[in-house]
Design an enzyme around this catalytic site. Structure first.
Site: not given
Ligand code: NAI
Length: 466
Positions: A115, A181, A185, A204, A270-271, A313, A321, A445
């Site tokens: 689109g 990372g 993720i 890391e 995964a940074v 995002d 999400a 409980h």
């Protein structure tokens, strides 16, 4: 030219939820998706397939290492990776198919293709087979999501060096994997492959893993993941990846300046992720972006272009999400003249390792930075009966309450089911409740949720079982 009240571009949790809400409110709605399946990153190549792999690999690790202690004698435990991956794919197709069903049920027209907003109120759709469609609407929502960050010195070839997408479908268990990372993720997928037999090393840059989460949770999580077999290099910056003959060499520098060289069969980069608008808006329209190339919006998700909104995002905020979903609903409700709203103070974050970590609101340190005096209540799961009976004694609940008003400001949980337990704290915070409210609520409980109540009691130093 097909005419609609609303066109949503992108069918991830932000986009498809917005489309359903719009249909409920009586708007004639279309959704445009460039991939064959609906559901976006989350359903196709993110949250859902990774949860399927985490679940299967957890069963494998249980059968291998823990079943015997329960008196469950299994014998030789073997991995059937194709079946494990097939189950994951089936889960994904069930859910993406479910979204297609929901579109149909709600009367949302689905256009498969790329689109592009070409002018005010006009969207062109181009399918992979060359077919085109011209759509028109008063309102358009951009919900185009995000993609993994790619760095020039860390080339991803999709085979040896990979993103989270490829790491969901390795056709064999790698002997050695380096994860660059220590965020959600890296830790989730690192955990999956470590359980299945890979020697996983996480590199890391920061002095801690799980950035954004309470430091005490991160430290506890690192201990558990180390027990699971993951190795960590903290305060170590990856400089580059060299790939030769299907093997990778990761060159990094430790805090003291010493070089760190790691060999691996797979490198998971995964940074972080970045907003992905792609070519969804024609350049000449002049859509305003921020310094990180995210779409700029006002409090009602309106961009600088009339009738064009953005959510999820592709705009600022946590790339989650559930944040996208709430924004989609609020945006559509505003369009329909209602009072949609997102409470950004109360958005939970979760890492689905074992144990899981889940957080909402302020950490103790964040409260201090804001100059808010707080009382903290903490309760360990090793003092919780259900946790002991279910091999879930690792972890704790930590609650942060305003010292003056007792209002609950934050909740931080590390335990086997932290993702579920956090919901109670989220509700209390949404209602502006206090630690006292939680402490006086009856909890069944024996349940792990009693630890949340005990942590609330601990705010006033009156936990019963500590
Ligand atoms: P992240 O931003 O959470 O973590 C990336 C890590 O990489 C950071 O800790 C950073 O310090 C480190 N890093 C960056 N450059 C480095 C270098 N050169 N050497 C060593 N370390 C380096 O990103 P991640 O894990 O890729 O996740 C992306 C987004 O997706 C996040 O916003 C996350 O919240 C979301 N997500 C959420 C999940 C969940 O809610 N369970 C699951 C997966 C993703």
């Amino acid at each position: 030219m097909s005419e609609f009240d609303l066109i949503v571009i992108g069918s991830g949790p932000g986009g498809y939820v917005a489309a359903i809400r719009a249909a409920q409110l009586g708007l004639k709605t279309a959704i445009v998706e460039k991939e064959k399946a609906l559901g976006g990153t989350c359903l196709r190549i993110g949250c859902i397939p990774s949860k399927a792999l985490l679940n299967s690999s957890h069963h494998f690790a249980f059968a291998k290492h823990e079943a015997a202690a329960h008196g469950v004698v299994i014998g030789e435990v073997k991995l059937d990776l194709p079946t494990l991956l097939k189950r994951k794919d089936k889960t994904v197709s069930q859910l993406t198919g479910g979204v297609a069903f929901l579109m149909k049920k709600n009367g949302v027209t689905v256009y498969q293709g790329e689109g592009r907003i070409t002018a005010a109120g006009k969207v062109g759709v181009k399918a992979a087979d060359g077919k085109t469609a011209d759509l028109q609407a008063k309102h358009i929502i951009l919900a185009t999501g995000s993609v993994p960050i790619d760095l020039p010195n860390m080339p991803v070839d999709g085979q040896t060096s990979v993103t989270s997408t490829e790491a969901l479908s390795f056709d064999r268990v790698p002997a050695k994997m380096v994860v660059i990372g220590g965020g959600a993720i890296g830790l989730e997928l690192g955990s999956v492959w470590a359980r299945l037999g890979t020697e996983v090393t996480v590199v890391e840059f920061l002095p801690r893993i799980a950035p954004g989460f309470d430091l005490e949770l991160a430290t506890e999580l690192q201990k558990s993941l180390t027990k699971e077999g993951l190795k960590f290099y903290l305060e170590t910056r990856v400089n580059d990846i060299q790939i030769k003959d299907g093997k990778a060499t990761v060159n990094a520098t430790a805090k003291d300046g010493k070089p760190v060289t790691l060999e691996a069969d797979k490198v998971l980069v995964a940074v972080g992720r970045k907003a992905a608008l792609g070519s969804a808006v024609a350049d000449e329209l002049g859509l305003a972006l921020d310094e990180r190339q995210r779409v700029k919006v006002d409090a009602h998700f309106q961009t600088n272009l009339p009738g064009i909104y953005a959510i999820g995002d592709v705009i600022a905020g946590p790339m989650l999400a559930h944040k996208a979903e709430e924004e989609g609903i609020a945006c559509v409700e505003r369009i329909a003249g209602k009072a949609g709203h997102v409470n950004y103070e109360v958005i939970p974050g979760v890492i689905y390792t074992h144990p899981e970590v889940a957080s909402v609101g302020l950490s103790e340190d964040q409260a201090k930075e804001k100059g808010i005096a707080v009382n903290v209540g903490k309760f360990p799961f090793r003092a919780n009966g259900r946790a002991l009976a279910s091999d879930s004694a690792d972890g704790f609940v930590k609650l942060v309450a305003d010292a003056k008003t007792d209002r609950l400001l934050g909740a931080h949980i590390i335990c086997a089911t932290a993702s579920e337990l956090i919901a109670e704290a989220v509700s209390v915070m949404e209602f502006g409740g206090s630690s006292e409210d939680l402490a006086r609520t009856v909890h069944a409980h024996p349940t792990l949720s009693e630890a949340v109540k005990e942590a609330a009691l601990a705010v006033e130093k009156r936990a019963i079982h500590a």
